[in-house]
Design an enzyme around this catalytic site. Structure first.
Site, PDB file in Angstrom:
ATOM      1  N   LYS A 113      17.944  -8.324 -11.032  1.00 26.65           N
ATOM      2  CA  LYS A 113      19.243  -8.778 -11.628  1.00 26.65           C
ATOM      3  C   LYS A 113      19.546  -8.141 -13.067  1.00 26.65           C
ATOM      4  O   LYS A 113      20.615  -7.728 -13.318  1.00 26.65           O
ATOM      5  CB  LYS A 113      19.367 -10.281 -11.950  1.00 26.65           C
ATOM      6  CG  LYS A 113      18.824 -10.967 -10.643  1.00 26.65           C
ATOM      7  CD  LYS A 113      19.874 -10.950  -9.513  1.00 26.65           C
ATOM      8  CE  LYS A 113      19.441 -11.834  -8.367  1.00 26.65           C
ATOM      9  NZ  LYS A 113      20.454 -11.930  -7.232  1.00 26.65           N
TER      10      LYS A 113
HETATM   11  C1  LIG Z   1      13.415 -12.227  -7.200  1.00 28.82           C
HETATM   12  C2  LIG Z   1      14.655 -12.330  -6.275  1.00 28.82           C
HETATM   13  N1  LIG Z   1      14.278 -11.513  -5.053  1.00 28.82           N
HETATM   14  C3  LIG Z   1      15.406 -11.416  -4.000  1.00 28.82           C
HETATM   15  C4  LIG Z   1      16.581 -11.823  -4.073  1.00 28.82           C
HETATM   16  C5  LIG Z   1      17.486 -11.768  -3.148  1.00 28.82           C
HETATM   17  O1  LIG Z   1      18.536 -10.936  -3.506  1.00 28.82           O
HETATM   18  P1  LIG Z   1      19.917 -11.058  -2.717  1.00 28.82           P
HETATM   19  O2  LIG Z   1      20.422 -12.233  -3.235  1.00 28.82           O
HETATM   20  O3  LIG Z   1      20.730  -9.883  -3.549  1.00 28.82           O
HETATM   21  O4  LIG Z   1      19.635 -11.004  -1.401  1.00 28.82           O
HETATM   22  C6  LIG Z   1      16.771 -12.808  -5.416  1.00 28.82           C
HETATM   23  C7  LIG Z   1      18.195 -13.577  -5.488  1.00 28.82           C
HETATM   24  O5  LIG Z   1      19.176 -12.919  -5.397  1.00 28.82           O
HETATM   25  C8  LIG Z   1      15.776 -12.829  -6.283  1.00 28.82           C
HETATM   26  O6  LIG Z   1      15.974 -13.271  -7.532  1.00 28.82           O
HETATM   27  N1  LIG Z   2      18.766 -15.372  -5.984  1.00 29.52           N
HETATM   28  C1  LIG Z   2      19.854 -15.420  -6.787  1.00 29.52           C
HETATM   29  C2  LIG Z   2      21.097 -16.089  -6.143  1.00 29.52           C
HETATM   30  C3  LIG Z   2      22.328 -15.496  -6.676  1.00 29.52           C
HETATM   31  O1  LIG Z   2      22.408 -14.046  -6.293  1.00 29.52           O
HETATM   32  P1  LIG Z   2      23.802 -12.993  -6.633  1.00 29.52           P
HETATM   33  O2  LIG Z   2      22.960 -11.962  -6.645  1.00 29.52           O
HETATM   34  O3  LIG Z   2      24.707 -13.496  -5.938  1.00 29.52           O
HETATM   35  O4  LIG Z   2      23.871 -13.298  -8.191  1.00 29.52           O
HETATM   36  C4  LIG Z   2      19.549 -15.897  -8.159  1.00 29.52           C
HETATM   37  O5  LIG Z   2      18.355 -15.576  -8.422  1.00 29.52           O
HETATM   38  O6  LIG Z   2      20.200 -16.414  -8.796  1.00 29.52           O
END
Ligand SMILES: Cc1ncc(COP(=O)(O)O)c(C=O)c1O
Ligand SMILES: N[C@@H](CCOP(=O)(O)O)C(=O)O
Length: 472
Positions: free
Chosen positions: A114
């Protein structure tokens, strides 16, 4: 000429890049997408190989921004955002297997992928608000990582207050502390007595409550925000060109929850990057894997796992893919979303499943597979996976592959964010890097609220500085 941005539900204003970024959720409840996909030529893609990450980022992002932000300001913000990463390559590739590579996305300040988008988004939003002399109130939902990355990126910014909703007791201790130990008074970590899906629904409800949204000048930092997804498309270019694109295709396997990260891969593909297969990897909360099997998107109860950030049932960004898969017909998207709201499911319209299957595969990994994968990969390759990456790695091992196509597994978190689960699987307890070494001793600040949007709105209204400025 940069594209305009339109809502997947077709009933919100068409906006430029900066307005779409500041809007977050579209006013009709939909998600903003570019009206057309900017593309890079084969030569332009080839020319990315070997360039610094920040330069690749500028070349991928600039066509979506156009003259909405001056080029020198955009370059400066990109340089600053990626200058803070702990690895010179920002998102390095490590070979783990004959034709398999791990794309490490966890070298930012909060040890999760993120950070890659959030470090840039904070600068872009701050810049846009300063230009317009405005303030905003960020409301976000987290299953563990978005919250920490947002709080780190937005802390201390005088034009923005940040309210992050997390499911109480369902994130790891490291994740919780990354949100609760930041002393800046523009930061509010809130635990609700519910799931991530509840938190995300509350965030969307606040955006859909237009009087509240306008009074508080709400902004979003979840992947609701188009700029978040765009910034994540960059590392697909960095990885693919390092492995020979455009002359050679890649497969990518993406641990998936809210569908933002894998959708960013789809964006890269629409821009011209030769990605052969986009593989969606889920834990036992497998709504997306089931959807690709059956054509029915059906919400079930969420089960807690050792990859808590992926304990998600309502995958927000699937709506963006659906929009494309149904020929960009907003009425069809509206009908699907209405059905989801009423009955917790919808059936993909005729032809849409085939469109999706033409580019995506999906697989799931259960808890035993995750544990076994962490142990085995450590034993055979000396490489320690986090639990989310292990979901993707396990799915990668089961996926259909082509020997001429390298397979890239996205590694979305550092194992030290989930030390108990990683130690239970491997016998090795991963330690936090120096800048977080005393995290477990720092004092915490957390507000607990009921799982009720009215209570959350009341808290936000009471603490957001923008509301006080408006009232004065
Ligand atoms: C460590 C981790 N891996 C994978 C994901 C999944 O990613 P996305 O929500 O973009 O599918 C998340 C949360 O979004 C996460 O925090
Ligand atoms: N896995 C995410 C959930 C939120 O996902 P986002 O990509 O829409 O912000 C988290 O770790 O909070």
């Amino acid at each position: 000429m940069a594209p305009a941005y339109v809502s997947t539900r077709g009933d919100a204003p068409r906006l430029g890049f900066v307005d779409a970024m500041l809007a977050g959720l579209a006013r009709d409840g939909g998600l903003y997408v570019p009206e057309t996909w900017p593309t890079l030529t084969r030569d332009e893609i080839a020319d990315l190989a070997g360039r610094p990450y920040a330069e690749i980022a500028y070349r991928v992002i600039a066509p979506f921004v156009g003259d909405a932000i001056p080029a020198d300001a955009l370059k400066r913000m990109i340089d600053e955002a990626y200058g803070a990463f702990r690895h010179a390559a920002v998102t390095p590739l490590t070979q783990v297997g004959a034709n398999r590579f791990v794309l490490e996305l966890f070298h930012g300040p909060t040890l999760a992928f993120k950070d890659v988008a959030m470090q840039l988004l904070a600068r872009l939003m701050d810049h846009a608000l300063a230009e317009r002399g405005l303030r905003a109130t960020i409301v976000g939902a987290t299953s563990g990582d978005t919250g920490g990355a947002a709080i780190e990126a937005f802390r201390g910014r005088s034009r923005l207050d940040v309210f992050i909703l997390m499911p109480d007791g369902k994130v790891s201790e490291v994740q919780r502390r990354q949100m609760t130990t930041v002393p800046d008074d523009n930061v509010h970590a809130i635990a609700i007595d519910g799931s991530f899906d509840d938190a995300q629904a509350h965030v969307k409800a606040m955006f859909n409550h237009h009087a509240f949204r306008d009074r508080l000048a709400l902004a979003g930092v979840n992947s609701i925000n188009w700029a978040r997804v765009l910034a994540q498309a960059v590392y697909y270019f960095a990885a693919a060109t390092a492995l020979g694109a455009p002359a050679r295709e890649i497969d990518v396997v993406v641990p998936t929850g809210n569908f933002g990260d894998v959708f960013a891969g789809y964006v890269a593909k629409r821009m011209g990057l030769p990605i052969r297969r986009l593989v969606i990897a889920t834990n036992v909360n497998d709504i997306l894997a089931r959807t690709l099997e059956t054509g029915v998107y059906e919400v079930r109860g969420v089960a807690p796992t050792t990859s808590p950030s992926m304990d998600i049932q309502v995958s927000s960004n699937f709506e963006r893919l659906l929009f494309d898969a149904v020929g960009r017909d907003p009425a069809t998207v509206r009908a699907a979303m209405a059905s989801l709201g009423q009955s917790g499911s919808f059936t993909l319209p005729a032809g849409a499943l085939e469109v999706i299957r033409a580019e995506f595969d999906a697989g799931r990994a259960d808890e035993d597979e995750v544990k076994a994968t962490i142990r085995r990969v450590l034993e055979t390759s000396g490489y320690l996976l986090d639990t989310h990456t292990a979901v993707a790695f396990a799915v990668a091992e089961k996926a259909e592959t082509d020997p001429g196509v390298p397979q890239v597994v996205l590694s979305t978190a550092h194992p030290a964010k989930f030390p108990d689960a990683v130690e239970a699987a491997s016998g090795v307890r991963p330690g936090l890097p120096a800048h977080l070494a005393d995290l477990l001793e720092r004092p915490e600040r957390l507000t607990r609220l009921p799982n009720d949007v009215a209570a959350i709105e009341a808290f936000v209204a009471e603490h957001a500085r923008v509301a006080k400025t408006a009232a004065a």
